[in-house]
Design a protein around this motif. Structure first.
Motif, PDB file in Angstrom:
ATOM      1  N   UNK A  58      38.728  36.215  57.549  1.00  9.93           N
ATOM      2  CA  UNK A  58      37.879  36.892  57.601  1.00  9.93           C
ATOM      3  C   UNK A  58      37.428  36.913  55.817  1.00  9.93           C
ATOM      4  N   UNK A  59      38.212  36.993  55.158  1.00  5.42           N
ATOM      5  CA  UNK A  59      37.555  37.554  53.482  1.00  5.42           C
ATOM      6  C   UNK A  59      37.226  36.326  53.006  1.00  5.42           C
ATOM      7  N   UNK A  60      38.242  35.333  52.988  1.00  4.13           N
ATOM      8  CA  UNK A  60      37.762  33.904  52.378  1.00  4.13           C
ATOM      9  C   UNK A  60      36.890  33.073  53.058  1.00  4.13           C
ATOM     10  N   UNK A  61      36.679  32.377  54.056  1.00  2.45           N
ATOM     11  CA  UNK A  61      36.423  31.558  54.467  1.00  2.45           C
ATOM     12  C   UNK A  61      34.820  32.370  55.154  1.00  2.45           C
ATOM     13  N   UNK A  62      34.807  33.546  55.550  1.00  2.06           N
ATOM     14  CA  UNK A  62      33.940  34.555  56.355  1.00  2.06           C
ATOM     15  C   UNK A  62      33.352  35.087  55.717  1.00  2.06           C
ATOM     16  N   UNK A  63      33.645  36.365  55.005  1.00  2.00           N
ATOM     17  CA  UNK A  63      32.604  36.599  54.182  1.00  2.00           C
ATOM     18  C   UNK A  63      32.988  36.157  52.441  1.00  2.00           C
ATOM     19  N   UNK A  64      32.807  35.084  51.905  1.00  7.91           N
ATOM     20  CA  UNK A  64      33.606  34.581  51.144  1.00  7.91           C
ATOM     21  C   UNK A  64      33.828  34.900  49.491  1.00  7.91           C
ATOM     22  N   UNK A 123      46.631  46.136  42.383  1.00  7.65           N
ATOM     23  CA  UNK A 123      46.396  46.497  40.992  1.00  7.65           C
ATOM     24  C   UNK A 123      46.557  46.437  39.823  1.00  7.65           C
ATOM     25  N   UNK A 124      47.762  45.773  40.398  1.00  4.57           N
ATOM     26  CA  UNK A 124      48.351  45.826  39.066  1.00  4.57           C
ATOM     27  C   UNK A 124      48.092  44.183  37.975  1.00  4.57           C
ATOM     28  N   UNK A 125      47.870  42.599  39.936  1.00  2.00           N
ATOM     29  CA  UNK A 125      47.191  41.618  39.035  1.00  2.00           C
ATOM     30  C   UNK A 125      46.139  41.750  38.489  1.00  2.00           C
ATOM     31  N   UNK A 126      45.316  42.208  38.668  1.00  2.00           N
ATOM     32  CA  UNK A 126      43.981  42.756  37.812  1.00  2.00           C
ATOM     33  C   UNK A 126      42.683  41.939  38.968  1.00  2.00           C
ATOM     34  N   UNK A 127      43.054  42.384  40.194  1.00  2.00           N
ATOM     35  CA  UNK A 127      41.978  41.734  41.049  1.00  2.00           C
ATOM     36  C   UNK A 127      41.011  42.411  40.941  1.00  2.00           C
ATOM     37  N   UNK A 128      39.873  42.352  41.550  1.00  2.00           N
ATOM     38  CA  UNK A 128      39.100  43.456  40.862  1.00  2.00           C
ATOM     39  C   UNK A 128      37.937  43.315  42.718  1.00  2.00           C
ATOM     40  N   UNK A 129      37.444  44.842  42.457  1.00  2.00           N
ATOM     41  CA  UNK A 129      36.230  44.543  43.783  1.00  2.00           C
ATOM     42  C   UNK A 129      36.511  44.068  44.954  1.00  2.00           C
ATOM     43  N   UNK A 130      35.920  43.296  46.068  1.00  2.00           N
ATOM     44  CA  UNK A 130      36.420  42.367  47.306  1.00  2.00           C
ATOM     45  C   UNK A 130      38.157  42.094  47.318  1.00  2.00           C
TER      46      UNK A 130
END
Length: 179
Positions: A58-64, A123-130
């Motif tokens: 849902x996150x990668x192919x569908x929502x981009x 959180x600690x990996x530096x991932x942001x937003x969506x």
């Protein structure tokens, strides 16, 4: 002719005897084989893997969304392998701990703590937003599926098997005691 000969020479009846509503014979229990706890745990693990994969799809192919964590792109294979590994670890530890007194409760406490601590990973990996939201949802999908699934399906099967063994041993001991 005496009474015994009349009964012996009478043809057998083809009509079933009518029984009153209050005197029905007891229904025979349906014998259903219990699945092993390991099979139930494996099913829960695979369900957790598919839940994480569904979030990724849902996150990668569908929502981009571009999923990156720690500078690396999170692939479908990585999600499957990490989910499978953590699910197997949870299942194995649960199968071991449920054999101890209050083991299932202790396992649940530990599993909830591990889930909360794992939520810090994205959180600690530096991932942001969506990307952060998607990664956190994957952690929750696997963790909640494992905790609820193992406690609900594996425990229930084990308690049924335990209750049947206990009932059988109780009836055997009461029959021996009444003789």
């Amino acid at each position: 002719m005496n009474r015994r000969t009349k009964q012996a020479s009478a043809p057998p009846s083809t009509v079933a005897p009518i029984q009153s509503a209050g005197h029905e014979p007891p229904a025979e229990p349906i014998a259903t084989p219990l699945r092993s706890p390991a099979i139930s745990a494996a099913a829960v693990t695979l369900t957790a893997v598919f839940a994480a994969l569904a979030v990724w799809v849902i996150a990668v192919p569908v929502a981009g969304v571009t999923l990156t964590a720690g500078g690396l792109t999170v692939s479908l294979t990585a999600v499957a392998l990490v989910s499978l590994g953590s699910g197997c670890a949870a299942s194995l530890s649960y199968l071991i701990m449920r054999g101890f007194r209050s083991g299932a409760v202790m396992w649940t406490d530990i599993a909830c703590t591990v889930l909360v601590l794992s939520m810090a990973g994205p959180l600690l990996s530096g991932a942001r937003d969506s990307a952060l939201v998607a990664l956190e949802l994957m952690h929750l999908a696997v963790g909640v599926t494992m905790i609820v699934g193992l406690r609900r399906f594996v425990s229930r099967r084990m308690s049924r098997a335990f209750d049947q063994r206990t009932a059988a041993s109780d009836s055997a001991s009461s029959a021996a005691g009444s003789e």
